[in-house]
Structure formats: C-alpha cells, structure tokens
Design a protein around this motif. Structure first.
Motif, PDB file in Angstrom:
ATOM      1  N   ASP A 223       0.812  -1.218   0.000  1.00 18.75           N
ATOM      2  CA  ASP A 223       0.000   0.000   0.000  1.00 18.75           C
ATOM      3  C   ASP A 223       0.846   1.269   0.000  1.00 18.75           C
ATOM      4  O   ASP A 223       0.308   2.376  -0.105  1.00 18.75           O
ATOM      5  N   GLY A 224       2.168   1.108   0.187  1.00 16.75           N
ATOM      6  CA  GLY A 224       3.053   2.279   0.162  1.00 16.75           C
ATOM      7  C   GLY A 224       2.896   3.197   1.349  1.00 16.75           C
ATOM      8  O   GLY A 224       3.106   4.404   1.243  1.00 16.75           O
ATOM      9  N   ARG A 225       2.555   2.656   2.527  1.00 13.42           N
ATOM     10  CA  ARG A 225       2.357   3.477   3.720  1.00 13.42           C
ATOM     11  C   ARG A 225       3.674   3.632   4.487  1.00 13.42           C
ATOM     12  O   ARG A 225       4.537   2.753   4.449  1.00 13.42           O
ATOM     13  N   THR A 226       3.812   4.725   5.199  1.00 12.45           N
ATOM     14  CA  THR A 226       5.004   4.939   6.026  1.00 12.45           C
ATOM     15  C   THR A 226       4.843   4.203   7.349  1.00 12.45           C
ATOM     16  O   THR A 226       3.730   3.812   7.732  1.00 12.45           O
ATOM     17  N   GLN A 227       5.955   4.033   8.067  1.00 15.44           N
ATOM     18  CA  GLN A 227       5.889   3.370   9.368  1.00 15.44           C
ATOM     19  C   GLN A 227       5.015   4.154  10.340  1.00 15.44           C
ATOM     20  O   GLN A 227       4.316   3.559  11.169  1.00 15.44           O
ATOM     21  N   MET A 228       5.062   5.488  10.267  1.00 16.42           N
ATOM     22  CA  MET A 228       4.242   6.296  11.156  1.00 16.42           C
ATOM     23  C   MET A 228       2.758   6.062  10.881  1.00 16.42           C
ATOM     24  O   MET A 228       1.949   5.933  11.807  1.00 16.42           O
ATOM     25  N   GLU A 229       2.382   5.997   9.605  1.00 19.62           N
ATOM     26  CA  GLU A 229       0.981   5.751   9.248  1.00 19.62           C
ATOM     27  C   GLU A 229       0.524   4.375   9.728  1.00 19.62           C
ATOM     28  O   GLU A 229      -0.590   4.211  10.231  1.00 19.62           O
ATOM     29  N   VAL A 230       1.402   3.373   9.551  1.00 15.12           N
ATOM     30  CA  VAL A 230       1.067   2.017  10.013  1.00 15.12           C
ATOM     31  C   VAL A 230       0.885   1.998  11.525  1.00 15.12           C
ATOM     32  O   VAL A 230      -0.062   1.402  12.050  1.00 15.12           O
ATOM     33  N   ALA A 231       1.807   2.671  12.229  1.00 14.35           N
ATOM     34  CA  ALA A 231       1.747   2.700  13.693  1.00 14.35           C
ATOM     35  C   ALA A 231       0.439   3.331  14.182  1.00 14.35           C
ATOM     36  O   ALA A 231      -0.192   2.839  15.115  1.00 14.35           O
ATOM     37  N   GLN A 232       0.031   4.419  13.537  1.00 16.76           N
ATOM     38  CA  GLN A 232      -1.199   5.096  13.946  1.00 16.76           C
ATOM     39  C   GLN A 232      -2.425   4.226  13.712  1.00 16.76           C
ATOM     40  O   GLN A 232      -3.352   4.204  14.518  1.00 16.76           O
ATOM     41  N   GLU A 233      -2.438   3.479  12.598  1.00 16.24           N
ATOM     42  CA  GLU A 233      -3.612   2.655  12.293  1.00 16.24           C
ATOM     43  C   GLU A 233      -3.694   1.432  13.196  1.00 16.24           C
ATOM     44  O   GLU A 233      -4.776   1.046  13.647  1.00 16.24           O
ATOM     45  N   ILE A 234      -2.537   0.810  13.470  1.00 20.90           N
ATOM     46  CA  ILE A 234      -2.544  -0.399  14.286  1.00 20.90           C
ATOM     47  C   ILE A 234      -2.633  -0.070  15.774  1.00 20.90           C
ATOM     48  O   ILE A 234      -3.167  -0.854  16.566  1.00 20.90           O
ATOM     49  N   GLY A 235      -2.124   1.096  16.157  1.00 24.72           N
ATOM     50  CA  GLY A 235      -2.189   1.490  17.550  1.00 24.72           C
ATOM     51  C   GLY A 235      -0.969   1.108  18.359  1.00 24.72           C
ATOM     52  O   GLY A 235      -1.072   0.838  19.560  1.00 24.72           O
ATOM     53  N   ILE A 236       0.200   1.077  17.726  1.00 23.94           N
ATOM     54  CA  ILE A 236       1.451   0.799  18.425  1.00 23.94           C
ATOM     55  C   ILE A 236       2.446   1.886  18.052  1.00 23.94           C
ATOM     56  O   ILE A 236       2.168   2.745  17.220  1.00 23.94           O
ATOM     57  N   SER A 237       3.661   1.860  18.656  1.00 23.48           N
ATOM     58  CA  SER A 237       4.659   2.887  18.371  1.00 23.48           C
ATOM     59  C   SER A 237       5.358   2.590  17.051  1.00 23.48           C
ATOM     60  O   SER A 237       5.351   1.462  16.551  1.00 23.48           O
ATOM     61  N   GLN A 238       5.981   3.619  16.489  1.00 23.05           N
ATOM     62  CA  GLN A 238       6.711   3.424  15.242  1.00 23.05           C
ATOM     63  C   GLN A 238       7.902   2.496  15.438  1.00 23.05           C
ATOM     64  O   GLN A 238       8.253   1.721  14.553  1.00 23.05           O
ATOM     65  N   ALA A 239       8.517   2.565  16.620  1.00 21.23           N
ATOM     66  CA  ALA A 239       9.647   1.675  16.896  1.00 21.23           C
ATOM     67  C   ALA A 239       9.195   0.215  16.876  1.00 21.23           C
ATOM     68  O   ALA A 239       9.915  -0.665  16.374  1.00 21.23           O
ATOM     69  N   GLN A 240       7.997  -0.062  17.417  1.00 22.27           N
ATOM     70  CA  GLN A 240       7.478  -1.433  17.388  1.00 22.27           C
ATOM     71  C   GLN A 240       7.199  -1.876  15.963  1.00 22.27           C
ATOM     72  O   GLN A 240       7.476  -3.018  15.594  1.00 22.27           O
ATOM     73  N   VAL A 241       6.638  -0.970  15.149  1.00 24.61           N
ATOM     74  CA  VAL A 241       6.406  -1.293  13.734  1.00 24.61           C
ATOM     75  C   VAL A 241       7.716  -1.640  13.060  1.00 24.61           C
ATOM     76  O   VAL A 241       7.811  -2.614  12.298  1.00 24.61           O
TER      77      VAL A 241
END
Length: 256
Positions: A223-241
C-alpha cells in the motif's frame, strides 16, 4: 564536535569581552582602523563562532574546517559592522558567520546545480544577508523576491536547489531505543507491489506470518504506507512497527 582544541585554540580558555568594552573596540575598528582592537575583537568573539558551528555538526565536515570558515565570517562582520546601527554585534555577526559556512558547504556540495540557478541562489543569499544587516532580522522568501523583482517560486526553488542532500540513513529521532531513519518516512515505490505479488513464494511466506505482521508488510510494501501511518492505524509505536517489520522480512527471506 566534542574536541576541546580547534585549529590550535583551546576552546575552554576562550575570553569573553564585556559589552561596554565591545562597543569601545568596535568604534576603534570603525573610526580609527585599529588593528589591535580588531585582533582583540576576533579573539574575544571566538565563542560566538564555536556556538554557530554546533548547528552544522552533522554535515560530515571537519570541525576544524568549519571553525576556520566561521572565523572568516566573524572577521567580515567586524570589518563591516556599523556602530551607528541600533543592533547588537552578535545579532549582526551570527547571520554573517552562518552565511560564510553555508557558502563553504554549498561550494563543496557533490550535487551539480545549473549555473543560472546557482547565480540566482547567490543573489538571493546576498540580498538576505543585506536585509538582515539593515533590519536586524532575517527576511522571508517573499521579501527577498520583491527586492530582486522576481517570482517567489523562482527564488524558493533556487535556494532549495543548493541545500545539502540528506542520506536515507539520516536519523530523525529515537523511539524506544531504536533510531528512526529518513527512509522509514518515505513511501515505497508502487512498482514494488507488482514485482512481489507475482512471486508465489512470497505469498506462501506471507501466509506463514502472524496476522499483525502480515498487515504491517502489506501496508508498508503493497500500500506504500510509512511506518508512522502504520503505527497510527494499528495502535502501536513506530519503533514497534520497525522491529516487527524487520523480523517479518527476515522470516520471509529465510523461508524463500
């Protein structure tokens, strides 16, 4: 930048000139052309140069080189400062020192910029320095464009063209003990999806991942999403992503 000794100067022993004496020395330089006063001003303002070069600590240039270039900017400031201006010397000198260092970095830039664009950028920077001296504050792009009688878009593009490039490995911060890199903020090219989807082995490896890791890989690389976008949608930190992504990719590579 942690060095105490720069260009043979012990930075821990740099002198400081009181404001009243600073004014006296500046007047001697301006009206009497006193070489002794000029030298004392240079030595008494090396701390100012030292504070400015801290801003350029991550540019990959030797601190000694930046310090020397900054000293050139300081000397230009002393030679051109007008004591009749209602502005502190440090307010006038800092932009001059920064400008000298930026010119040095720009001239040593590995990227090639067209001559016309570079000339326009030089004119814009000279105008910015002049307006800063006259007004005591740095002007915006619109003000510089009006002075040059040019569209603001051209001036902005010229100034942008001579900026130093950033590495994709440039750290932007730290979250949970893990560096967040510039490349983590950039969307992945769409062509990668077609290349990977056609790989049956990848589909099989993906299906063996836990559901959350599958979702992260799909959002990041399909989907071409950034780690920050993934983190916000899943509900975890960017470091965890980042950690889950790296672990999932490692398992995929091993299985393939």
């Amino acid at each position: 930048m942690q060095k105490v000794d720069l260009c043979g100067v012990d930075t821990s022993q740099l002198p400081v000139i009181p404001n009243q004496k600073m004014d006296e020395l500046l007047k001697k330089v301006q009206f009497e052309k006193s070489r002794a006063a000029r030298q004392e001003l240079i030595e008494g303002n090396l701390r100012l140069v030292l504070s400015v070069i801290q801003r350029f600590a991550n540019r990959g240039e030797a601190a000694d080189d930046l310090f020397q270039v900054g000293c050139i900017g300081l000397m230009k400031s002393i030679d051109n400062f007008d004591t009749r201006m209602n502005v502190r010397f440090s307010t006038y000198a800092v932009p001059m020192i920064i400008g000298e260092i930026r010119r040095f970095l720009r001239d040593n830039n590995a990227l090639r910029v067209s001559r016309s664009l570079r000339d326009l950028a030089y004119k814009a920077m000279q105008t910015r320095e002049r307006l800063t001296r006259e007004r005591g504050e740095e002007p915006g792009v619109l003000e510089i464009a009006r002075e040059l009688d040019l569209p603001a878009e051209e001036v902005a593009a010229a100034l942008e063209a001579i900026q130093d490039p950033l590495s994709l490995q440039e750290p932007l911060g730290n979250d949970g003990g893990e560096d967040l890199l510039l490349m983590d903020q950039i969307q992945q090219p769409g062509e990668m999806e077609q290349q990977w989807v056609e790989d049956i082995a990848l589909n099989q490896a993906m299906s063996a991942l836990p559901q959350r890791e599958q979702k992260i890989i799909k959002m990041r690389f399909f989907d071409g999403r950034t780690q920050m976008e993934v983190a916000q949608e899943i509900g975890i930190s960017q470091a965890q992503v980042s950690r889950l992504e790296k672990g999932a990719l490692l398992r995929i590579r091993k299985q393939i």
